[in-house]
Design an enzyme around this catalytic site. Structure first.
Site, PDB file in Angstrom:
ATOM      1  N   GLN A   1       1.140  -0.658   0.216  1.00 49.15           N
ATOM      2  CA  GLN A   1       0.120   0.089   0.373  1.00 49.15           C
ATOM      3  C   GLN A   1       0.847   1.125  -0.070  1.00 49.15           C
ATOM      4  O   GLN A   1       1.914   1.594   0.704  1.00 49.15           O
ATOM      5  CB  GLN A   1      -0.907   0.174   1.100  1.00 49.15           C
ATOM      6  CG  GLN A   1      -1.194  -0.982   1.356  1.00 49.15           C
ATOM      7  CD  GLN A   1      -3.014  -1.058   0.564  1.00 49.15           C
ATOM      8  OE1 GLN A   1      -3.169   0.176   0.165  1.00 49.15           O
ATOM      9  NE2 GLN A   1      -3.715  -1.970   0.050  1.00 49.15           N
TER      10      GLN A   1
ATOM     11  N   TYR B   1      -5.810 -12.125  -2.010  1.00 49.40           N
ATOM     12  CA  TYR B   1      -5.334 -10.839  -3.201  1.00 49.40           C
ATOM     13  C   TYR B   1      -4.145 -10.117  -1.795  1.00 49.40           C
ATOM     14  O   TYR B   1      -4.765  -9.242  -1.422  1.00 49.40           O
ATOM     15  CB  TYR B   1      -6.626  -9.879  -3.327  1.00 49.40           C
ATOM     16  CG  TYR B   1      -7.203 -10.783  -4.062  1.00 49.40           C
ATOM     17  CD1 TYR B   1      -7.221 -10.702  -5.670  1.00 49.40           C
ATOM     18  CD2 TYR B   1      -8.193 -11.246  -4.138  1.00 49.40           C
ATOM     19  CE1 TYR B   1      -7.260 -11.272  -6.234  1.00 49.40           C
ATOM     20  CE2 TYR B   1      -9.461 -11.989  -4.341  1.00 49.40           C
ATOM     21  CZ  TYR B   1      -8.863 -12.291  -5.847  1.00 49.40           C
ATOM     22  OH  TYR B   1      -9.603 -12.905  -6.759  1.00 49.40           O
TER      23      TYR B   1
ATOM     24  N   GLU C   1      -1.802 -15.081  -3.030  1.00 53.62           N
ATOM     25  CA  GLU C   1      -1.474 -14.427  -3.791  1.00 53.62           C
ATOM     26  C   GLU C   1      -0.750 -14.529  -5.280  1.00 53.62           C
ATOM     27  O   GLU C   1       0.009 -15.540  -4.637  1.00 53.62           O
ATOM     28  CB  GLU C   1      -0.327 -13.528  -2.855  1.00 53.62           C
ATOM     29  CG  GLU C   1       1.035 -12.058  -3.007  1.00 53.62           C
ATOM     30  CD  GLU C   1      -0.814 -11.581  -4.615  1.00 53.62           C
ATOM     31  OE1 GLU C   1      -0.693 -10.340  -3.524  1.00 53.62           O
ATOM     32  OE2 GLU C   1      -0.191 -11.130  -5.450  1.00 53.62           O
TER      33      GLU C   1
ATOM     34  N   ASP D   1      -9.472  -8.463  -1.290  1.00 49.65           N
ATOM     35  CA  ASP D   1      -9.087  -7.150  -1.943  1.00 49.65           C
ATOM     36  C   ASP D   1      -7.999  -7.004  -3.043  1.00 49.65           C
ATOM     37  O   ASP D   1      -6.965  -7.187  -3.111  1.00 49.65           O
ATOM     38  CB  ASP D   1      -7.420  -6.349  -0.328  1.00 49.65           C
ATOM     39  CG  ASP D   1      -7.082  -5.262  -0.937  1.00 49.65           C
ATOM     40  OD1 ASP D   1      -8.197  -4.892  -1.515  1.00 49.65           O
ATOM     41  OD2 ASP D   1      -5.699  -5.348   0.017  1.00 49.65           O
TER      42      ASP D   1
ATOM     43  N   CYS E   1     -11.058  -1.442  -4.893  1.00 47.28           N
ATOM     44  CA  CYS E   1      -9.763  -0.163  -5.346  1.00 47.28           C
ATOM     45  C   CYS E   1     -10.904   0.536  -6.569  1.00 47.28           C
ATOM     46  O   CYS E   1     -10.440   1.177  -7.212  1.00 47.28           O
ATOM     47  CB  CYS E   1      -8.371  -0.250  -5.605  1.00 47.28           C
ATOM     48  SG  CYS E   1      -8.258  -1.587  -5.968  1.00 47.28           S
TER      49      CYS E   1
HETATM   50  N1  SAH Z   1      -4.329  -6.749   0.599  1.00 47.56           N
HETATM   51  C1  SAH Z   1      -2.952  -6.155  -0.087  1.00 47.56           C
HETATM   52  C2  SAH Z   1      -2.902  -6.351  -1.595  1.00 47.56           C
HETATM   53  C3  SAH Z   1      -3.549  -5.936  -2.617  1.00 47.56           C
HETATM   54  S1  SAH Z   1      -3.115  -5.294  -3.717  1.00 47.56           S
HETATM   55  C4  SAH Z   1      -2.688  -5.398   1.246  1.00 47.56           C
HETATM   56  O1  SAH Z   1      -3.595  -4.883   1.543  1.00 47.56           O
HETATM   57  O2  SAH Z   1      -1.556  -4.736   0.914  1.00 47.56           O
HETATM   58  C5  SAH Z   1      -4.433  -6.886  -4.440  1.00 47.56           C
HETATM   59  C6  SAH Z   1      -3.000  -7.982  -4.640  1.00 47.56           C
HETATM   60  O3  SAH Z   1      -3.745  -8.971  -5.288  1.00 47.56           O
HETATM   61  C7  SAH Z   1      -1.783  -8.062  -5.130  1.00 47.56           C
HETATM   62  O4  SAH Z   1      -0.833  -8.326  -4.596  1.00 47.56           O
HETATM   63  C8  SAH Z   1      -1.818  -8.728  -6.858  1.00 47.56           C
HETATM   64  O5  SAH Z   1      -0.819  -9.276  -6.710  1.00 47.56           O
HETATM   65  C9  SAH Z   1      -2.603  -9.775  -6.476  1.00 47.56           C
HETATM   66  N2  SAH Z   1      -3.564 -10.016  -7.345  1.00 47.56           N
HETATM   67  C10 SAH Z   1      -3.917  -9.797  -8.701  1.00 47.56           C
HETATM   68  N3  SAH Z   1      -4.361 -10.392  -9.054  1.00 47.56           N
HETATM   69  C11 SAH Z   1      -4.823 -12.458  -8.793  1.00 47.56           C
HETATM   70  C12 SAH Z   1      -5.500 -12.944  -8.926  1.00 47.56           C
HETATM   71  N4  SAH Z   1      -6.184 -13.261  -9.417  1.00 47.56           N
HETATM   72  N5  SAH Z   1      -5.244 -14.202  -7.423  1.00 47.56           N
HETATM   73  C13 SAH Z   1      -4.329 -13.596  -6.167  1.00 47.56           C
HETATM   74  N6  SAH Z   1      -3.672 -12.261  -6.120  1.00 47.56           N
HETATM   75  C14 SAH Z   1      -4.035 -11.809  -7.040  1.00 47.56           C
END
Ligand code: SAH
Length: 449
Positions: free
Chosen positions: A280, A309, A330, A378, A405
């Site tokens: 973030q 995520y 992730e 997320d 987001c």
């Molecule tokens: N929860 C974390 C990251 C949020 S951003 C935080 O708050 O810091 C969204 C995340 O989803 C990213 O790290 C991205 O790499 C991941 N992502 C994107 N597509 C995805 C998918 N299909 N399955 C799992 N993760 C995914």
């Protein structure tokens, strides 16, 4: 209506991209940087069947919500396309987007909280990724003009930590001094494509990442020596991106000096972050976003929690001490390694992260008979998939906490959850990205009896 025509327009609304909206002879006209309540003389730039784009020639009546900004480039490049609007109106603009989307979905009975303001309105970003290009024979850093790849040179990036701006400019000067060629995207030639600089708000550590077309170049040792001398720079990474692509980072990182990760903190949990991992960007607002999500999750010591995520595990590791177990998913392998290492770094033994696509892993867990109590999601802007939602509800969670987001996909997914017997009372927008139109929001789905 035709191109280059100049007309007076009364602006009645703001589009979700923060363009002023006017109506003229049955056409909708989107006017760059114009605000509701303003009367502007505008030049038509492009005409489509039912709508047109225009730019301001003169503001004839100015909105009281307008603020004078130091550099027009911030708005022109889309780096900070709300910078001309007073901050409290930016917060209102973000809330209205959620309200309007709910209305369209016939969910106007749901409450929408006031947008949670960011503690810092400018200089809040802990990371900057800026393109490097040649402009008028000179290597420049800056930002692309909106909807184009024309680089507008900049040295003050406004929304990034001023310490990061300082390092960006210092690295630019070093590249110039050593005659390192900037990337030329038309011919896929040259050397440095992007500068990526990150700074830990907690420790003050700074990492510089040079995104390059080749994994090595003649001037690299000398450039690295000079970058090492920049005050407070702790590490340098070369990211190799040989492809003709708009994707910023390539797949391979080479550590030139210093630590391969930067360490930051959210609340009292420490996080080690690799160059490829998502973290973030608004360091002071992130714990407030998570607090809101976690408080509403109503966690119990017996809870089995999923962090989907997960990035480097920031949400799951923030709650691990208060629950029975955390399992995270992730897609970026480096981020998963960071997440598991971060669990260890913080002495957390009940959290495990796996690499995979959430829409594939969640169904597998569900078919293995996994039961959950609380699921945090997320996702990126495209939101969740029906497969994920289906599998998630099959594991029987009491609550699903959704951090989003993109309010458009949030509302779409909430409607899908409703079909599965889950419902929500309210959505709380949180401003993670002041001066930009991005809207972050949190909501909690509860299983209906
Ligand atoms: N929860 C974390 C990251 C949020 S951003 C935080 O708050 O810091 C969204 C995340 O989803 C990213 O790290 C991205 O790499 C991941 N992502 C994107 N597509 C995805 C998918 N299909 N399955 C799992 N993760 C995914």
């Amino acid at each position: 209506m035709e191109k280059n025509q100049i007309i007076d327009l009364e602006i009645t609304d703001l589009s979700y991209e923060a363009m002023g909206v006017a109506h003229h002879e049955g056409m909708t006209v989107f006017v760059n940087n114009a605000l509701p309540g303003e009367i502007v003389s505008a030049k038509i730039l492009k005409v489509k069947k039912s709508f047109a784009f225009a730019k301001i020639e003169e503001i004839k009546k100015e909105s009281p919500d307008r603020v004078d900004i130091k550099l027009n480039q911030w708005v022109q490049t889309g780096l900070a396309s709300l910078a001309h609007i007073k901050y409290d109106k930016q917060l209102e603009f973000k809330r209205n987007q959620v309200v309007n989307l709910l209305k369209k979905a016939h969910l106007e009975d749901k409450e929408v909280g006031q947008t949670l303001a960011s503690p810092e309105e400018t200089g809040y970003r802990n990371k900057a990724q800026v393109p490097v290009r040649e402009v008028d024979g000179q290597l420049e850093i800056g930002f692309f003009r909106r909807h184009s790849h024309d680089l507008v040179p900049l040295t003050n990036f406004f929304t990034t930590d001023p310490e990061i701006d300082r390092v960006l400019v210092a690295v630019r000067d070093i590249l110039r001094a050593h005659h390192v060629p900037a990337y030329d995207e038309i011919h896929n030639q040259g050397e440095v494509r992007y500068l990526d600089v990150r700074r830990s708000k907690d420790s003050g550590e700074i990492m510089v990442i040079l995104v390059c077309l080749h994994k090595d170049f003649d001037q690299l040792p000398a450039v690295a020596d000079d970058i090492k001398k920049i005050d407070k720079v702790d590490s340098l990474v070369l990211n190799h991106n040989p492809k003709k692509t708009n994707v910023i980072l390539g797949k391979t990182d080479y550590l030139i000096f210093g630590n391969p990760q930067i360490v930051d903190k959210i609340g009292d949990v420490k996080f080690r972050i690799s160059p490829e991992s998502f973290f973030q960007i608004n360091s002071l607002q992130t714990p407030r976003l998570y607090d809101l999500a976690i408080k509403n999750a109503d966690l119990k010591p017996s809870d089995v929690v999923v962090d989907a995520y997960s990035g480097i595990g920031t949400i799951g590791l923030s709650v691990a001490r208060h629950v029975k177990s955390v399992r995270g998913i992730e897609v970026v392998g480096d981020a998963v390694k960071d997440a598991n290492a971060n669990a260890e770094l913080n002495g957390i033994s009940n959290a495990k992260y796996v690499t995979g696509k959430a829409e594939k892993v969640m169904p597998r867990w569900a078919s293995e008979g996994m039961k959950t109590d609380v699921i945090f999601v997320d996702p990126p802007r495209k939101g969740l998939t029906p497969e994920f939602i289906d599998a998630a509800v099959t594991t029987g969670p009491k609550k699903i906490v959704y951090i989003s987001c993109n309010p458009a996909t949030l509302v779409r997914d909430l409607q899908d959850f409703q079909k599965h017997g889950y419902d929500f009372d309210r959505i709380d927008p949180v401003d993670m990205f002041p001066q930009t139109p991005h809207v972050e929001a949190v909501t909690v789905l509860t299983k209906e009896n």
